[in-house]
Enzyme design. Sequence first.
Site, PDB file in Angstrom:
ATOM      1  N   SER A  91     -52.073 -69.772  -3.633  1.00  0.00           N
ATOM      2  CA  SER A  91     -52.768 -70.787  -2.834  1.00  0.00           C
ATOM      3  C   SER A  91     -52.509 -72.195  -3.371  1.00  0.00           C
ATOM      4  O   SER A  91     -52.162 -72.391  -4.542  1.00  0.00           O
ATOM      5  CB  SER A  91     -54.272 -70.519  -2.845  1.00  0.00           C
ATOM      6  OG  SER A  91     -54.539 -69.234  -2.335  1.00  0.00           O
TER       7      SER A  91
HETATM    8  N1  SAM Z   1     -55.319 -65.396  -5.405  1.00  0.00           N
HETATM    9  C1  SAM Z   1     -53.875 -65.320  -5.320  1.00  0.00           C
HETATM   10  C2  SAM Z   1     -53.193 -66.139  -6.363  1.00  0.00           C
HETATM   11  O1  SAM Z   1     -53.867 -66.809  -7.153  1.00  0.00           O
HETATM   12  O2  SAM Z   1     -51.957 -66.070  -6.410  1.00  0.00           O
HETATM   13  C3  SAM Z   1     -53.358 -65.695  -3.959  1.00  0.00           C
HETATM   14  C4  SAM Z   1     -53.786 -64.747  -2.942  1.00  0.00           C
HETATM   15  S1  SAM Z   1     -52.830 -64.639  -1.479  1.00  0.00           S
HETATM   16  C5  SAM Z   1     -53.302 -66.095  -0.630  1.00  0.00           C
HETATM   17  C6  SAM Z   1     -53.772 -63.314  -0.715  1.00  0.00           C
HETATM   18  C7  SAM Z   1     -53.560 -61.984  -1.393  1.00  0.00           C
HETATM   19  O3  SAM Z   1     -54.488 -61.073  -0.812  1.00  0.00           O
HETATM   20  C8  SAM Z   1     -52.188 -61.401  -1.149  1.00  0.00           C
HETATM   21  O4  SAM Z   1     -51.577 -61.099  -2.374  1.00  0.00           O
HETATM   22  C9  SAM Z   1     -52.465 -60.145  -0.340  1.00  0.00           C
HETATM   23  O5  SAM Z   1     -51.577 -59.088  -0.577  1.00  0.00           O
HETATM   24  C10 SAM Z   1     -53.868 -59.813  -0.791  1.00  0.00           C
HETATM   25  N2  SAM Z   1     -54.615 -58.937   0.117  1.00  0.00           N
HETATM   26  C11 SAM Z   1     -54.595 -58.894   1.481  1.00  0.00           C
HETATM   27  N3  SAM Z   1     -55.437 -57.948   1.929  1.00  0.00           N
HETATM   28  C12 SAM Z   1     -56.003 -57.374   0.843  1.00  0.00           C
HETATM   29  C13 SAM Z   1     -56.967 -56.327   0.664  1.00  0.00           C
HETATM   30  N4  SAM Z   1     -57.501 -55.666   1.694  1.00  0.00           N
HETATM   31  N5  SAM Z   1     -57.318 -56.014  -0.600  1.00  0.00           N
HETATM   32  C14 SAM Z   1     -56.793 -56.647  -1.659  1.00  0.00           C
HETATM   33  N6  SAM Z   1     -55.867 -57.634  -1.561  1.00  0.00           N
HETATM   34  C15 SAM Z   1     -55.497 -58.004  -0.316  1.00  0.00           C
END
Ligand code: SAM
Length: 241
Positions: A91
């Site tokens: 992000s």
């Molecule tokens: N917090 C992260 C960082 O600091 O790099 C960035 C997060 S990215 C915007 C969103 C993440 O949520 C992705 O890696 C995606 O695979 C994960 N995601 C999506 N659906 C999910 C779920 N149901 N459970 C866990 N992770 C999930």
Amino acid sequence: MKRHFALGAFLCFCFAFPSQGGEFDAARHKMVEEVSADTAATSSYSGSSALSPRVIAAMERVERHRFVPADLATVAYLNRPLPIGYGQTISQPFIVALMTNLMKVKAGDRVLEIGTGSGYQAAILAEIAGSVYSIEIIAPLGNEAGDRLSSLGYRNVQTRVGDGYYGWPEAAPFDAIIVTAATSHVPPPLLKQLKPGGRMVIPLGTQFMTQFLMLVEKKMDGSATTRQILPVRFVPLTGGH
Ligand code: SAM
């Protein structure tokens, strides 16, 4: 609005970036200054004109270039999201700071993150909280982030691969929960795992609609209030729920 911030960041960065690789401290400090300026500029939305000293210290300390693919290290301190593979992103630093600030995390708190991604947000939280639990649904991303966080010495972060919609019941209740992928509603299991008096920050909306960052506060009687903070754009929360 996000585009405006990103452009500002890019112009600023062009002048601030050091010419020699390996020493990113000045670039990181510049990024934090810019994130602080964005925080002041959006105070009418968030209700907060400044980041807490804890959040600033964490943003100054965590080396974002260690959380992005090696070929993106030189742009790691741009105030913008970056690709981390598998169609996912780390992000924008302003959004990381804003969400962390809204959570009001204190020393000793137990925090849950849904969407480990690169592990950067988990590292920021680990600088402030007592313990961080982070769930990622894409196995290679989650495993890589777990290895990265332990090699950087974050002993207070536990990661797991799975569907974060259901939370981490064995580690509940949590003082704060952050969801870093957009969903149409607040997952009931997450609300259940939030302590009375706790805070959850979550983007609500779908990929094709305007999403809003929401602050959910669970009252002592178990009821919850929600407040809309800012329009945002996050990747979707996936999974079978
Ligand atoms: N917090 C992260 C960082 O600091 O790099 C960035 C997060 S990215 C915007 C969103 C993440 O949520 C992705 O890696 C995606 O695979 C994960 N995601 C999506 N659906 C999910 C779920 N149901 N459970 C866990 N992770 C999930």
